[in-house]
Design an enzyme around this catalytic site. Structure first.
Site, PDB file in Angstrom:
ATOM      1  N   GLU A  47      -5.492  -5.990   4.622  1.00  0.00           N
ATOM      2  CA  GLU A  47      -5.807  -7.317   3.485  1.00  0.00           C
ATOM      3  C   GLU A  47      -7.342  -7.051   2.452  1.00  0.00           C
ATOM      4  N   GLY A 101       3.389  -3.063   7.872  1.00  0.00           N
ATOM      5  CA  GLY A 101       3.048  -2.825   9.731  1.00  0.00           C
ATOM      6  C   GLY A 101       4.620  -3.257   9.948  1.00  0.00           C
ATOM      7  N   THR A 126       0.569  -1.356   0.157  1.00  0.00           N
ATOM      8  CA  THR A 126       0.062  -0.394  -0.505  1.00  0.00           C
ATOM      9  C   THR A 126       1.001   1.200  -0.616  1.00  0.00           C
TER      10      THR A 126
HETATM   11  C1  LIG Z   1      -2.050  -5.665  11.676  1.00  0.00           C
HETATM   12  C2  LIG Z   1      -2.396  -6.071  11.227  1.00  0.00           C
HETATM   13  C3  LIG Z   1      -1.131  -6.967  12.583  1.00  0.00           C
HETATM   14  C4  LIG Z   1      -1.267  -7.648  13.917  1.00  0.00           C
HETATM   15  C5  LIG Z   1      -2.873  -7.850  14.743  1.00  0.00           C
HETATM   16  C6  LIG Z   1      -2.399  -9.635  14.582  1.00  0.00           C
HETATM   17  C7  LIG Z   1      -3.203 -10.575  13.572  1.00  0.00           C
HETATM   18  C8  LIG Z   1      -4.194  -9.760  12.724  1.00  0.00           C
HETATM   19  C9  LIG Z   1      -3.988 -11.072  11.793  1.00  0.00           C
HETATM   20  C10 LIG Z   1      -4.093 -10.366  10.443  1.00  0.00           C
HETATM   21  C11 LIG Z   1      -3.597  -8.839  10.029  1.00  0.00           C
HETATM   22  C12 LIG Z   1      -3.575  -9.248   8.585  1.00  0.00           C
HETATM   23  C13 LIG Z   1      -3.345  -8.893   7.729  1.00  0.00           C
HETATM   24  C14 LIG Z   1      -2.588  -7.164   8.639  1.00  0.00           C
HETATM   25  C15 LIG Z   1      -1.956  -5.890   7.827  1.00  0.00           C
HETATM   26  C16 LIG Z   1      -1.595  -5.791   6.662  1.00  0.00           C
HETATM   27  C17 LIG Z   1      -1.268  -5.982   5.225  1.00  0.00           C
HETATM   28  C18 LIG Z   1      -2.372  -5.253   3.688  1.00  0.00           C
HETATM   29  O1  LIG Z   1      -3.402  -4.025   3.917  1.00  0.00           O
HETATM   30  S1  LIG Z   1      -1.134  -6.064   2.334  1.00  0.00           S
HETATM   31  C19 LIG Z   1      -2.155  -4.962   1.814  1.00  0.00           C
HETATM   32  C20 LIG Z   1      -3.133  -5.543   1.336  1.00  0.00           C
HETATM   33  N1  LIG Z   1      -4.079  -4.825   0.076  1.00  0.00           N
HETATM   34  C21 LIG Z   1      -5.432  -5.737  -0.812  1.00  0.00           C
HETATM   35  O2  LIG Z   1      -5.569  -6.546  -0.763  1.00  0.00           O
HETATM   36  C22 LIG Z   1      -5.446  -4.701  -2.283  1.00  0.00           C
HETATM   37  C23 LIG Z   1      -7.078  -5.087  -2.794  1.00  0.00           C
HETATM   38  N2  LIG Z   1      -6.587  -4.920  -4.131  1.00  0.00           N
HETATM   39  C24 LIG Z   1      -7.101  -6.364  -5.243  1.00  0.00           C
HETATM   40  O3  LIG Z   1      -6.259  -7.340  -4.196  1.00  0.00           O
HETATM   41  C25 LIG Z   1      -7.063  -5.677  -7.034  1.00  0.00           C
HETATM   42  O4  LIG Z   1      -6.182  -4.376  -6.791  1.00  0.00           O
HETATM   43  C26 LIG Z   1      -8.269  -5.854  -6.212  1.00  0.00           C
HETATM   44  C27 LIG Z   1      -8.452  -7.606  -6.887  1.00  0.00           C
HETATM   45  C28 LIG Z   1      -9.001  -5.445  -6.044  1.00  0.00           C
HETATM   46  C29 LIG Z   1      -8.324  -5.672  -8.171  1.00  0.00           C
HETATM   47  O5  LIG Z   1      -6.788  -6.444  -8.972  1.00  0.00           O
HETATM   48  P1  LIG Z   1      -6.456  -6.433 -10.386  1.00  0.00           P
HETATM   49  O6  LIG Z   1      -6.155  -6.831 -11.152  1.00  0.00           O
HETATM   50  O7  LIG Z   1      -7.312  -5.042 -10.524  1.00  0.00           O
HETATM   51  O8  LIG Z   1      -8.311  -6.804 -10.762  1.00  0.00           O
HETATM   52  P2  LIG Z   1      -9.410  -6.494 -11.733  1.00  0.00           P
HETATM   53  O9  LIG Z   1     -10.617  -6.358 -10.901  1.00  0.00           O
HETATM   54  O10 LIG Z   1      -9.004  -6.022 -13.027  1.00  0.00           O
HETATM   55  O11 LIG Z   1      -9.126  -8.174 -12.468  1.00  0.00           O
HETATM   56  C30 LIG Z   1      -9.322  -8.986 -11.847  1.00  0.00           C
HETATM   57  C31 LIG Z   1      -9.302 -10.253 -12.121  1.00  0.00           C
HETATM   58  O12 LIG Z   1      -7.722 -10.769 -11.059  1.00  0.00           O
HETATM   59  C32 LIG Z   1      -8.766 -11.917 -10.456  1.00  0.00           C
HETATM   60  N3  LIG Z   1      -7.535 -11.524  -8.980  1.00  0.00           N
HETATM   61  C33 LIG Z   1      -7.917 -10.325  -8.339  1.00  0.00           C
HETATM   62  N4  LIG Z   1      -6.565 -10.908  -7.644  1.00  0.00           N
HETATM   63  C34 LIG Z   1      -6.730 -12.462  -7.534  1.00  0.00           C
HETATM   64  C35 LIG Z   1      -6.123 -12.883  -6.172  1.00  0.00           C
HETATM   65  N5  LIG Z   1      -5.657 -12.284  -5.221  1.00  0.00           N
HETATM   66  N6  LIG Z   1      -6.374 -13.965  -6.668  1.00  0.00           N
HETATM   67  C36 LIG Z   1      -6.280 -14.121  -7.548  1.00  0.00           C
HETATM   68  N7  LIG Z   1      -6.734 -14.048  -8.910  1.00  0.00           N
HETATM   69  C37 LIG Z   1      -7.467 -13.029  -8.379  1.00  0.00           C
HETATM   70  C38 LIG Z   1      -9.788 -11.904 -10.262  1.00  0.00           C
HETATM   71  O13 LIG Z   1     -10.172 -13.162 -10.144  1.00  0.00           O
HETATM   72  C39 LIG Z   1      -9.851 -11.762 -11.762  1.00  0.00           C
HETATM   73  O14 LIG Z   1      -9.617 -12.423 -13.065  1.00  0.00           O
HETATM   74  P3  LIG Z   1     -10.958 -12.854 -14.180  1.00  0.00           P
HETATM   75  O15 LIG Z   1      -9.832 -11.780 -14.697  1.00  0.00           O
HETATM   76  O16 LIG Z   1     -11.676 -12.145 -13.821  1.00  0.00           O
HETATM   77  O17 LIG Z   1     -10.158 -14.043 -14.699  1.00  0.00           O
HETATM   78  C1  LIG Z   2      -4.649  -1.728  10.526  1.00  0.00           C
HETATM   79  C2  LIG Z   2      -4.016  -1.622   8.740  1.00  0.00           C
HETATM   80  C3  LIG Z   2      -2.755  -2.405   8.171  1.00  0.00           C
HETATM   81  C4  LIG Z   2      -2.790  -2.790   7.679  1.00  0.00           C
HETATM   82  N1  LIG Z   2      -1.350  -3.057   7.450  1.00  0.00           N
HETATM   83  C5  LIG Z   2      -1.034  -3.257   6.070  1.00  0.00           C
HETATM   84  C6  LIG Z   2       0.899  -3.905   5.627  1.00  0.00           C
HETATM   85  O1  LIG Z   2       0.697  -4.590   6.404  1.00  0.00           O
HETATM   86  N2  LIG Z   2       0.997  -3.214   4.334  1.00  0.00           N
HETATM   87  C7  LIG Z   2      -0.444  -2.748   2.650  1.00  0.00           C
HETATM   88  O2  LIG Z   2       0.722  -3.121   1.950  1.00  0.00           O
HETATM   89  N3  LIG Z   2      -0.707  -2.414   3.556  1.00  0.00           N
HETATM   90  C8  LIG Z   2      -0.964  -2.546   4.887  1.00  0.00           C
HETATM   91  N4  LIG Z   2      -2.602  -2.009   4.775  1.00  0.00           N
HETATM   92  C9  LIG Z   2      -3.645  -1.054   4.519  1.00  0.00           C
HETATM   93  C10 LIG Z   2      -4.484  -1.858   3.462  1.00  0.00           C
HETATM   94  O3  LIG Z   2      -4.333  -2.773   2.590  1.00  0.00           O
HETATM   95  C11 LIG Z   2      -5.841  -0.635   2.657  1.00  0.00           C
HETATM   96  O4  LIG Z   2      -5.593   0.426   3.555  1.00  0.00           O
HETATM   97  C12 LIG Z   2      -6.689  -1.471   1.924  1.00  0.00           C
HETATM   98  O5  LIG Z   2      -6.158  -1.560   0.650  1.00  0.00           O
HETATM   99  C13 LIG Z   2      -7.728  -0.337   1.855  1.00  0.00           C
HETATM  100  O6  LIG Z   2      -7.259  -0.025   0.499  1.00  0.00           O
HETATM  101  P1  LIG Z   2      -6.631   2.546   1.255  1.00  0.00           P
HETATM  102  O7  LIG Z   2      -6.860   2.285   2.660  1.00  0.00           O
HETATM  103  O8  LIG Z   2      -6.338   2.479  -0.311  1.00  0.00           O
HETATM  104  O9  LIG Z   2      -8.373   1.871   0.660  1.00  0.00           O
HETATM  105  P2  LIG Z   2      -9.518   2.795  -0.229  1.00  0.00           P
HETATM  106  O10 LIG Z   2      -9.217   2.186  -1.869  1.00  0.00           O
HETATM  107  O11 LIG Z   2      -8.633   4.200  -1.149  1.00  0.00           O
HETATM  108  O12 LIG Z   2     -11.111   2.902  -0.146  1.00  0.00           O
HETATM  109  C14 LIG Z   2     -11.761   3.778   0.522  1.00  0.00           C
HETATM  110  C15 LIG Z   2     -12.998   3.887  -0.583  1.00  0.00           C
HETATM  111  O13 LIG Z   2     -13.070   3.299  -1.604  1.00  0.00           O
HETATM  112  C16 LIG Z   2     -13.817   2.550  -1.758  1.00  0.00           C
HETATM  113  N5  LIG Z   2     -13.229   1.971  -3.632  1.00  0.00           N
HETATM  114  C17 LIG Z   2     -11.942   1.863  -3.772  1.00  0.00           C
HETATM  115  N6  LIG Z   2     -11.537   1.129  -5.097  1.00  0.00           N
HETATM  116  C18 LIG Z   2     -12.834   1.083  -5.401  1.00  0.00           C
HETATM  117  C19 LIG Z   2     -13.515   0.103  -6.262  1.00  0.00           C
HETATM  118  N7  LIG Z   2     -13.097  -0.513  -7.331  1.00  0.00           N
HETATM  119  N8  LIG Z   2     -14.917  -0.163  -6.957  1.00  0.00           N
HETATM  120  C20 LIG Z   2     -16.132   0.884  -5.933  1.00  0.00           C
HETATM  121  N9  LIG Z   2     -15.163   0.869  -4.211  1.00  0.00           N
HETATM  122  C21 LIG Z   2     -14.109   1.549  -4.257  1.00  0.00           C
HETATM  123  C22 LIG Z   2     -13.499   1.765  -0.891  1.00  0.00           C
HETATM  124  O14 LIG Z   2     -14.707   0.482  -0.561  1.00  0.00           O
HETATM  125  C23 LIG Z   2     -13.379   2.482   0.369  1.00  0.00           C
HETATM  126  O15 LIG Z   2     -15.036   3.210   0.645  1.00  0.00           O
HETATM  127  C24 LIG Z   2      -3.046  -1.675   6.457  1.00  0.00           C
HETATM  128  C25 LIG Z   2      -4.179  -1.257   6.736  1.00  0.00           C
HETATM  129  C26 LIG Z   2      -5.374  -1.156   7.699  1.00  0.00           C
HETATM  130  C27 LIG Z   2      -6.253  -0.488   8.656  1.00  0.00           C
END
Ligand SMILES: CC/C=C\C/C=C\C/C=C\C/C=C\CC/C=C/C(=O)SCCNC(=O)CCNC(=O)[C@H](O)C(C)(C)COP(=O)(O)OP(=O)(O)OC[C@H]1O[C@@H](n2cnc3c(N)ncnc32)[C@H](O)[C@@H]1OP(=O)(O)O
Ligand SMILES: Cc1cc2nc3c(=O)[nH]c(=O)nc-3n(C[C@H](O)[C@H](O)[C@H](O)COP(=O)(O)OP(=O)(O)OC[C@H]3O[C@@H](n4cnc5c(N)ncnc54)[C@H](O)[C@@H]3O)c2cc1C
Length: 625
Positions: free
Chosen positions: A391, A148, A109
């Site tokens: 996530e 994190g 992110t």
């Molecule tokens: C902080 C807490 C720490 C400790 C606390 C203790 C415990 C907590 C326990 C767990 C904590 C866990 C995590 C905490 C830390 C957080 C980490 C993060 O947040 S890391 C960042 C996470 N970010 C995301 O998840 C981003 C979300 N966005 C996406 O995944 C993609 O952008 C999205 C899927 C929305 C769109 O992708 P895009 O390539 O643009 O796809 P598009 O829609 O154009 O096409 C979709 C196409 O792709 C296939 N696909 C998409 N994603 C996947 C996938 N993951 N796997 C397989 N396939 C995928 C989809 O099926 C589609 O396929 P078709 O074209 O339809 O065939």
């Molecule tokens: C506690 C915490 C820990 C985290 N840890 C990590 C980490 O370790 N590593 C890491 O890489 N990231 C981490 N993240 C980031 C996290 O993965 C992002 O916050 C998350 O993926 C959402 O993205 P964003 O914050 O940019 O929100 P945005 O994507 O900007 O979303 C904001 C709003 O826009 C809407 N929106 C966005 N796109 C669309 C769409 N295509 N269609 C419809 N609505 C849409 C959403 O639904 C939401 O309501 C963490 C976040 C938190 C809160």
């Protein structure tokens, strides 16, 4: 000499520490805890299956409500390594990560992008003359933000960046980057790293930011299990471009388990407190009643208990499904990747939103004392709401599920469907007839029909809008509320049927009395969500007003039956007081004594008159200010 337990759980309560002290204290505790865990993993040959058990140990034992600065090292850094590094890279790095001689984070992110990862701005440009990648943050919005442990803890991280080679962009790929000197812990040249500041919760996770100023890393720091860059800069494509997203699927599976753990804590506290707390008289002259005797309280808490059991069984189903499909992926069979992604997305979204909803209900069900930090409910509420975002934002993930469902529906007549969606064929088959009945099977069938009809309706709406000249993208956006609802209905149908089927199997080996209670939980969960989703069922099934009246009676009867076993059900979670960390939920039920004990720990109670009286209050009250 303090015992380990005193070292971990003693000292000034976190709530009275500064942001900086809280981090330092959580690092101190993390080192104690993870030294113990390190011994466990040294005994096991850590693979994904063992790894999840180790990870659940890490998460379950993340003793601070505020998470742990080591969380991401285990939750993402290592799983990403196991799924995306080639053998040579695993050989070079994984054992060092496993024994914590390096601590990693996961930097995907950015300030400007979280959801739309194809829009990430950080670049990794290959320089064939030196066989290095040049990592660069071209804008402020390209700074990685959230990883994190990155603020002050990690010395390595996996960076997701747009890969450029020979002037061409190949999209996002993963790179391992050393961010701090292993000896001095100083940030390496060209790296600007820090902590993002105080959050709503999880303030021990040490979320950080990082920016790169033309930082050079060896070619072999690109994780190359799937795609590769050869020495001359030639790009070798992955078998499936979505495999890079694989770690997010794994973590979403973990999060479903974790949402159950958080909810189990919240309902343990709320249930035990509701058994201890007496308030108001049901009948004049009678003693005050346990608040758990009020049906409105049962409505808040017993449904949460049922939800916890339901999600636990679904987490296990998802884990089993993940393992089956992951094995297929390793053998090059990508057929069910889309289904796994869709299932992980909707279950992560529904488990976290349910957990957040029910945890918030547990908080309010404990009245004022539930608003005390010492109850642990505010922190648990902050945790569960965070899981609706990290996530993958829940709305976005449900849209991913809807995308898969529409794709499936388009192909409904071209052949067999994969397990999680084959019900769509059953309930849409010619000659299939269904009349609503107030039974578990009838409810499951009803939810399946709702899901199928919503998906069918969305596709018809999309088609009509595109035929009318609207672009595919605008049509998608216009009906996206209905698409999210279709994803949720699909998931709810899966959750209820999985809960019923798996619990029925488990009940065969239970005593009759235990099986009876478990059966009541399945019924409560199914009837609760039927009443919650009446609008959909009235629109798409033959449910009648008379059925609804009977459902409400059934629901109230179930609350009455489950009430006597409520405390026993949460005791079964067996969460020790040190992990529960709650004045309201401690096993001995000494709520009021514990509330007072905790209050007296406040630094404001260290002296009878605080210095602000002499500095501010007294002059003010005497009109001198
Ligand atoms: C902080 C807490 C720490 C400790 C606390 C203790 C415990 C907590 C326990 C767990 C904590 C866990 C995590 C905490 C830390 C957080 C980490 C993060 O947040 S890391 C960042 C996470 N970010 C995301 O998840 C981003 C979300 N966005 C996406 O995944 C993609 O952008 C999205 C899927 C929305 C769109 O992708 P895009 O390539 O643009 O796809 P598009 O829609 O154009 O096409 C979709 C196409 O792709 C296939 N696909 C998409 N994603 C996947 C996938 N993951 N796997 C397989 N396939 C995928 C989809 O099926 C589609 O396929 P078709 O074209 O339809 O065939
Ligand atoms: C506690 C915490 C820990 C985290 N840890 C990590 C980490 O370790 N590593 C890491 O890489 N990231 C981490 N993240 C980031 C996290 O993965 C992002 O916050 C998350 O993926 C959402 O993205 P964003 O914050 O940019 O929100 P945005 O994507 O900007 O979303 C904001 C709003 O826009 C809407 N929106 C966005 N796109 C669309 C769409 N295509 N269609 C419809 N609505 C849409 C959403 O639904 C939401 O309501 C963490 C976040 C938190 C809160």
């Amino acid at each position: 000499m303090l015992t380990k337990r005193e070292e971990l759980f003693g000292g000034t309560p976190d709530e009275y520490l500064s942001h900086k002290e809280k981090y330092e204290n959580s690092t101190r505790k993390a080192v104690i805890l993870f030294s113990l865990l390190r011994k466990i993993q040294e005994e096991n040959n850590t693979d994904l299956t063992n790894y999840r058990n180790l990870l659940s140990g890490v998460l379950g034992a993340s003793i601070s409500q505020d998470g742990s600065p080591f969380g991401l090292h285990y939750i993402m850094f290592m799983p990403v390594f196991m799924s995306q590094a080639d053998e040579e890279q695993q050989e070079r790095w994984l054992h060092r990560a496993l024994n914590c001689s390096i601590i990693g984070s996961y930097a995907q992110t950015e300030l400007g992008h979280g959801t739309f990862i194809r829009g990430l701005e950080t670049t990794a440009t290959y320089d064939p003359s030196t066989q290095e990648f040049v990592l660069h943050s071209p804008t402020l919005t390209s700074y990685k933000w959230w990883p994190g442990g990155l603020g002050n803890t990690a010395n390595y991280c996996i960076v997701i960046a747009q890969l450029y080679s020979k002037g061409e962009c190949h999209g996002i790929h993963s790179f391992i980057v050393q961010v701090r000197d292993e000896d001095t812990h100083m940030p390496l040249p060209g790296i600007k790293v820090g902590e993002i500041g105080v959050k709503m919760g999880l303030n021990a996770v040490n979320n950080g930011f990082i920016g790169f100023e033309n930082v050079r890393i060896p070619r072999t720091n690109m994780l190359m299990k799937h795609a590769k860059i050869l020495e001359d800069g030639t790009y070798v494509k992955s078998k499936n471009s979505k495999l890079i997203y694989g770690a997010m699927v794994f973590v979403r599976v973990v999060i479903v388990f974790d949402s159950v753990n958080y909810l189990a804590k919240a309902i343990t506290v709320a249930t035990r407190y509701s058994a201890v707390r007496r308030q108001s008289q049901l009948k004049e002259g009678e003693p005050e009643r346990q608040i758990l005797d009020y049906v409105t309280q049962q409505d808040k808490i017993l449904t949460a208990i049922a939800g916890c059991f339901a999600m636990k069984m679904n987490a296990r189903m998802l884990w089993d499904t993940f393992n089956v499909i992951n094995d297929q992926l390793h053998k090059g069979n990508m057929e069910r990747l889309g289904e796994l992604h869709a299932l992980a997305c909707c279950l992560k979204a529904i488990s976290t939103s349910d957990s957040s909803l029910f945890t918030a209900r547990c908080r309010v069900s404990c009245g004022g004392h539930g608003y005390m930090v010492s109850s642990t409910l505010p922190a648990t509420s902050a945790l569960t709401t965070a899981s609706c975002t990290y996530e993958g934002d829940n709305t976005v993930l449900l849209l991913q599920t809807a995308r898969f469902l529409l794709k499936t529906w388009r192909q409904i007549d071209t052949g067999p469907l994969t397990p999680t969606v084959e019900y769509l064929k059953t309930v849409s088959a010619p000659g299939f007839s269904y009349k609503w009945e107030n039974s578990i099977e009838g409810i499951i069938r009803g939810f399946q029909i709702v899901s199928m009809k919503k998906i069918s309706s969305c596709l018809n709406l999309m088609t009509a809008k595109v035929m009318s000249g609207m672009s595919q993208a605008d049509a998608w956006n216009t009906i996206s509320i209905q698409l999210v609802s279709a994803g949720e209905s699909h998931c709810r149908a899966i959750v209820i049927s999985t809960f019923h089927e798996d619990m029925s199997k488990a009940m065969r080996s239970m005593s009759a009395s235990l099986a009876e209670v478990m059966g009541q939980l399945v019924e409560l969960y199914a009837v609760y969500w039927t009443l919650e989703r009446l609008g959909d069922l009235l629109e798409y099934t033959s449910i009648s007003g008379a059925d609804v009246v009977k459902l409400r009676s059934w629901y109230e009867e179930l609350l009455r039956k489950i009430r006597p076993n409520a405390v026993g059900l949460v005791d079964a979670f067996d969460i020790i007081d040190e992990l529960l960390q709650s004045t309201l939920g401690a096993y001995d039920g000494r709520v009021y004594e514990r509330l007072m004990e905790e209050a007296l720990k406040s630094p404001l109670n260290a002296e009878p008159v605080n210095q602000s009286f002499h500095k501010y209050l007294k002059p003010f009250m005497q009109g001198k200010l």
